[in-house]
Motif scaffolding. Sequence first.
Motif, PDB file in Angstrom:
ATOM      1  N   LYS A   1      23.809  -5.457  59.715  1.00  0.00           N
ATOM      2  CA  LYS A   1      23.834  -3.714  59.380  1.00  0.00           C
ATOM      3  C   LYS A   1      23.779  -3.649  57.934  1.00  0.00           C
ATOM      4  CE  LYS A   1      26.720  -2.726  63.415  1.00  0.00           C
ATOM      5  NZ  LYS A   1      28.058  -2.179  63.998  1.00  0.00           N
ATOM      6  N   VAL A   2      24.046  -4.628  57.121  1.00  0.00           N
ATOM      7  CA  VAL A   2      23.576  -4.646  55.628  1.00  0.00           C
ATOM      8  C   VAL A   2      22.299  -4.383  55.568  1.00  0.00           C
ATOM      9  CG1 VAL A   2      24.145  -5.390  53.574  1.00  0.00           C
ATOM     10  CG2 VAL A   2      26.019  -5.474  54.936  1.00  0.00           C
ATOM     11  N   LEU A   3      21.465  -5.357  56.017  1.00  0.00           N
ATOM     12  CA  LEU A   3      20.103  -5.268  55.599  1.00  0.00           C
ATOM     13  C   LEU A   3      19.437  -4.085  56.222  1.00  0.00           C
ATOM     14  CD1 LEU A   3      17.606  -6.644  54.749  1.00  0.00           C
ATOM     15  CD2 LEU A   3      17.532  -8.023  56.753  1.00  0.00           C
ATOM     16  N   ALA A   4      19.884  -3.598  57.475  1.00  0.00           N
ATOM     17  CA  ALA A   4      19.417  -2.462  58.049  1.00  0.00           C
ATOM     18  C   ALA A   4      19.506  -1.188  57.263  1.00  0.00           C
ATOM     19  CB  ALA A   4      20.023  -2.373  59.600  1.00  0.00           C
ATOM     20  N   ALA A   5      20.641  -1.150  56.877  1.00  0.00           N
ATOM     21  CA  ALA A   5      21.021   0.113  55.728  1.00  0.00           C
ATOM     22  C   ALA A   5      20.021  -0.037  54.584  1.00  0.00           C
ATOM     23  CB  ALA A   5      22.620   0.065  55.560  1.00  0.00           C
ATOM     24  N   ILE A   6      20.138  -1.162  53.835  1.00  0.00           N
ATOM     25  CA  ILE A   6      19.217  -1.111  52.656  1.00  0.00           C
ATOM     26  C   ILE A   6      17.773  -1.042  53.101  1.00  0.00           C
ATOM     27  CG2 ILE A   6      18.368  -2.799  51.102  1.00  0.00           C
ATOM     28  CD1 ILE A   6      20.904  -4.090  51.110  1.00  0.00           C
ATOM     29  N   GLN A   7      17.219  -1.343  54.363  1.00  0.00           N
ATOM     30  CA  GLN A   7      15.761  -1.115  54.706  1.00  0.00           C
ATOM     31  C   GLN A   7      15.704   0.490  54.880  1.00  0.00           C
ATOM     32  OE1 GLN A   7      15.487  -3.842  57.920  1.00  0.00           O
ATOM     33  NE2 GLN A   7      14.386  -5.399  56.744  1.00  0.00           N
ATOM     34  N   ALA A   8      16.717   1.106  55.670  1.00  0.00           N
ATOM     35  CA  ALA A   8      16.492   2.473  55.825  1.00  0.00           C
ATOM     36  C   ALA A   8      16.690   3.285  54.382  1.00  0.00           C
ATOM     37  CB  ALA A   8      17.742   2.960  56.866  1.00  0.00           C
ATOM     38  N   GLU A   9      17.308   2.960  53.674  1.00  0.00           N
ATOM     39  CA  GLU A   9      17.329   3.457  52.191  1.00  0.00           C
ATOM     40  C   GLU A   9      16.081   3.281  51.473  1.00  0.00           C
ATOM     41  OE1 GLU A   9      19.178   5.628  48.904  1.00  0.00           O
ATOM     42  OE2 GLU A   9      19.711   5.696  51.154  1.00  0.00           O
ATOM     43  N   LEU A  10      15.506   2.262  51.458  1.00  0.00           N
ATOM     44  CA  LEU A  10      14.282   2.197  50.958  1.00  0.00           C
ATOM     45  C   LEU A  10      12.935   2.879  51.568  1.00  0.00           C
ATOM     46  CD1 LEU A  10      14.203  -1.814  50.257  1.00  0.00           C
ATOM     47  CD2 LEU A  10      14.143  -0.055  48.694  1.00  0.00           C
ATOM     48  N   GLY A  11      13.417   2.945  53.078  1.00  0.00           N
ATOM     49  CA  GLY A  11      12.184   3.975  53.505  1.00  0.00           C
ATOM     50  C   GLY A  11      10.867   3.018  53.657  1.00  0.00           C
ATOM     51  N   ASP A  12       9.812   3.762  53.615  1.00  0.00           N
ATOM     52  CA  ASP A  12       8.507   3.189  53.995  1.00  0.00           C
ATOM     53  C   ASP A  12       7.796   2.798  52.524  1.00  0.00           C
ATOM     54  OD1 ASP A  12       8.558   3.150  56.517  1.00  0.00           O
ATOM     55  OD2 ASP A  12       7.667   5.292  56.684  1.00  0.00           O
ATOM     56  N   ASP A  13       8.202   3.677  51.380  1.00  0.00           N
ATOM     57  CA  ASP A  13       7.579   3.502  50.103  1.00  0.00           C
ATOM     58  C   ASP A  13       8.715   3.308  48.899  1.00  0.00           C
ATOM     59  OD1 ASP A  13       8.643   6.089  49.955  1.00  0.00           O
ATOM     60  OD2 ASP A  13       6.633   7.112  49.612  1.00  0.00           O
ATOM     61  N   ALA A  14       9.779   3.199  49.197  1.00  0.00           N
ATOM     62  CA  ALA A  14      10.729   2.910  48.211  1.00  0.00           C
ATOM     63  C   ALA A  14      10.737   4.079  47.102  1.00  0.00           C
ATOM     64  CB  ALA A  14      10.627   1.611  47.736  1.00  0.00           C
ATOM     65  N   ALA A  15      10.327   5.227  47.375  1.00  0.00           N
ATOM     66  CA  ALA A  15      10.486   6.390  46.544  1.00  0.00           C
ATOM     67  C   ALA A  15      11.749   6.855  46.024  1.00  0.00           C
ATOM     68  CB  ALA A  15       9.641   7.609  47.232  1.00  0.00           C
TER      69      ALA A  15
ATOM     70  N   LEU B   1      13.964   4.844  44.875  1.00  0.00           N
ATOM     71  CA  LEU B   1      14.375   4.132  43.729  1.00  0.00           C
ATOM     72  C   LEU B   1      13.925   4.816  42.388  1.00  0.00           C
ATOM     73  CD1 LEU B   1      13.711   0.460  44.953  1.00  0.00           C
ATOM     74  CD2 LEU B   1      15.800   1.783  45.220  1.00  0.00           C
ATOM     75  N   ARG B   2      13.191   5.813  42.569  1.00  0.00           N
ATOM     76  CA  ARG B   2      12.872   6.443  41.149  1.00  0.00           C
ATOM     77  C   ARG B   2      14.032   7.550  40.838  1.00  0.00           C
ATOM     78  NH1 ARG B   2      11.504  11.746  41.983  1.00  0.00           N
ATOM     79  NH2 ARG B   2      11.236  12.446  44.174  1.00  0.00           N
ATOM     80  N   LEU B   3      15.101   7.658  41.650  1.00  0.00           N
ATOM     81  CA  LEU B   3      16.236   8.457  41.554  1.00  0.00           C
ATOM     82  C   LEU B   3      17.301   7.801  41.249  1.00  0.00           C
ATOM     83  CD1 LEU B   3      15.476  10.846  44.651  1.00  0.00           C
ATOM     84  CD2 LEU B   3      14.971  11.521  42.286  1.00  0.00           C
ATOM     85  N   TYR B   4      18.317   8.363  40.334  1.00  0.00           N
ATOM     86  CA  TYR B   4      19.437   8.038  40.012  1.00  0.00           C
ATOM     87  C   TYR B   4      20.471   7.585  41.318  1.00  0.00           C
ATOM     88  CZ  TYR B   4      18.698   7.990  34.998  1.00  0.00           C
ATOM     89  OH  TYR B   4      18.379   7.658  33.729  1.00  0.00           O
ATOM     90  N   PRO B   5      21.259   6.785  41.443  1.00  0.00           N
ATOM     91  CA  PRO B   5      22.321   6.891  42.651  1.00  0.00           C
ATOM     92  C   PRO B   5      23.285   7.692  42.279  1.00  0.00           C
ATOM     93  CG  PRO B   5      22.826   4.959  41.057  1.00  0.00           C
ATOM     94  CD  PRO B   5      21.446   5.640  40.509  1.00  0.00           C
ATOM     95  N   ASP B   6      24.070   7.979  43.114  1.00  0.00           N
ATOM     96  CA  ASP B   6      25.143   8.805  43.222  1.00  0.00           C
ATOM     97  C   ASP B   6      26.210   7.956  42.256  1.00  0.00           C
ATOM     98  OD1 ASP B   6      27.425  10.427  43.318  1.00  0.00           O
ATOM     99  OD2 ASP B   6      27.944   9.781  45.544  1.00  0.00           O
ATOM    100  N   PRO B   7      26.618   8.776  41.011  1.00  0.00           N
ATOM    101  CA  PRO B   7      27.561   8.093  40.147  1.00  0.00           C
ATOM    102  C   PRO B   7      28.819   7.948  40.624  1.00  0.00           C
ATOM    103  CG  PRO B   7      27.120  10.520  39.411  1.00  0.00           C
ATOM    104  CD  PRO B   7      26.184  10.257  40.844  1.00  0.00           C
ATOM    105  N   ASN B   8      29.316   8.589  41.738  1.00  0.00           N
ATOM    106  CA  ASN B   8      30.713   8.591  42.216  1.00  0.00           C
ATOM    107  C   ASN B   8      30.710   7.700  43.380  1.00  0.00           C
ATOM    108  OD1 ASN B   8      31.796  10.401  40.163  1.00  0.00           O
ATOM    109  ND2 ASN B   8      31.021  12.160  41.398  1.00  0.00           N
ATOM    110  N   ALA B   9      29.395   7.362  43.986  1.00  0.00           N
ATOM    111  CA  ALA B   9      29.453   6.629  45.053  1.00  0.00           C
ATOM    112  C   ALA B   9      30.406   7.135  46.176  1.00  0.00           C
ATOM    113  CB  ALA B   9      29.794   5.101  44.830  1.00  0.00           C
ATOM    114  N   ASP B  10      30.015   8.294  46.443  1.00  0.00           N
ATOM    115  CA  ASP B  10      31.263   9.037  47.556  1.00  0.00           C
ATOM    116  C   ASP B  10      31.042   8.565  48.864  1.00  0.00           C
ATOM    117  OD1 ASP B  10      32.504  10.823  45.757  1.00  0.00           O
ATOM    118  OD2 ASP B  10      30.784  12.303  45.820  1.00  0.00           O
ATOM    119  N   LEU B  11      29.956   7.861  49.147  1.00  0.00           N
ATOM    120  CA  LEU B  11      29.963   7.427  50.551  1.00  0.00           C
ATOM    121  C   LEU B  11      30.787   6.428  50.708  1.00  0.00           C
ATOM    122  CD1 LEU B  11      26.069   7.924  51.333  1.00  0.00           C
ATOM    123  CD2 LEU B  11      28.024   9.020  52.833  1.00  0.00           C
ATOM    124  N   LEU B  12      30.732   5.249  49.730  1.00  0.00           N
ATOM    125  CA  LEU B  12      31.286   4.044  49.820  1.00  0.00           C
ATOM    126  C   LEU B  12      32.902   4.576  49.769  1.00  0.00           C
ATOM    127  CD1 LEU B  12      31.625   1.051  49.980  1.00  0.00           C
ATOM    128  CD2 LEU B  12      30.967   1.020  47.562  1.00  0.00           C
TER     129      LEU B  12
END
Length: 363
Positions: free
Chosen positions: A41-55, A57-68
């Motif tokens: 499920k880790v790889l699946a989640a990473i692939q879903a986050e990347l999407g089709d074009d990894a667009a 990755l141009r955005l900063y992550p959540d500085p608070n990592a609230d989901l985690l």
Amino acid sequence: MSKFWSAVVGGLTPYVPGEQPKISNLIKLNTNENPFPPSPKVLAAIQAELGDDAARLRLYPDPNADLLKTAIARRHAVTPQQVFIGNGSDEVLAHVFMALLKHEAPILFPDITYSFYPVYCGLYGIDYRTVPLADDFSINPDDFHGQPEKTAKNEIGGIIFPNPNAPTGRLLALDAIEQILKANPDVVVVVDEAYVDFGGETAITLVDRYDNLLVIHTLSKSRSLAGLRVGFAVGHPALIEALERVKNSFNSYPLDRLAIVGAVAAMEDEVYFEQCCRAVIATRDTLTADLRSLGFEVLPSAANFIFARHPQRDAAELAKALRDKSIIVRHFKLPRIDQFLRITVGTDAECQALTQTLQGILA
């Protein structure tokens, strides 16, 4: 040495990480990595986050990592306000030393323990005293009791220790940790639980009862995510606020987008997590029995490694002989433990290869 160095640099004794050699057909049992891959499920989640074009990755992550934070809080029955996230538990520890352990009085930790602790003390100018382990290499909680008289001689600025301890693997029972907490209500007690999932009971269950307790975890070991660099701490919101203040004075974005979603998936896949831990424990028990049959003394371990010595053979020579056979283990050239080898629990096949090789070396 360079004239451009800051004054503090020349006096540092940096931490030496476990070797990561580039040797083909290597059996690598020196850095306590999990022998199993992370949850699918880790790889699946990473692939879903990347999407089709990894667009993204141009955005900063959540500085608070609230989901985690929410996933960790749910897993451990605490609130997100009691959770701090860092780039691996080593970064969490670095912030802990600065935010909670840098006082005029020295801090305490065992004389045989995680070797990064004195490194952080050197980096931040923190005074410390080491507390000798017992003859059987266990932590005696009585040795960490605060003194009733508040004098400069016996005052302490905090306590930190791993549980299970590293590199010994010995576990301190939860009631013993509570004993230390009760004896030291005026200082922070930090319990570093990098390996607790392999046979211990987490002290996170105590954080709501003791406002001076901070518990640190990593996803590198039991969650098989050493390559993603994710660690966290759980404690009273006031302790967490101190860590956040230091973090946001250092690096507001410690976890990237992929690490956050991958770590959430790992935390949520409880079934896979428990299967991997049970498998490591079973292999550890077999490895312990096999080494004892070869004449080794093996300390009781609640970690994903064992600490062993042979009464008739020098540990450094054994480590070299194993390396010559493309098997690497960890040898510490330190007082009291220079005749021990720390051996990571690998796969069944890797551990069988280790014991068979040792049998030949010892013959």
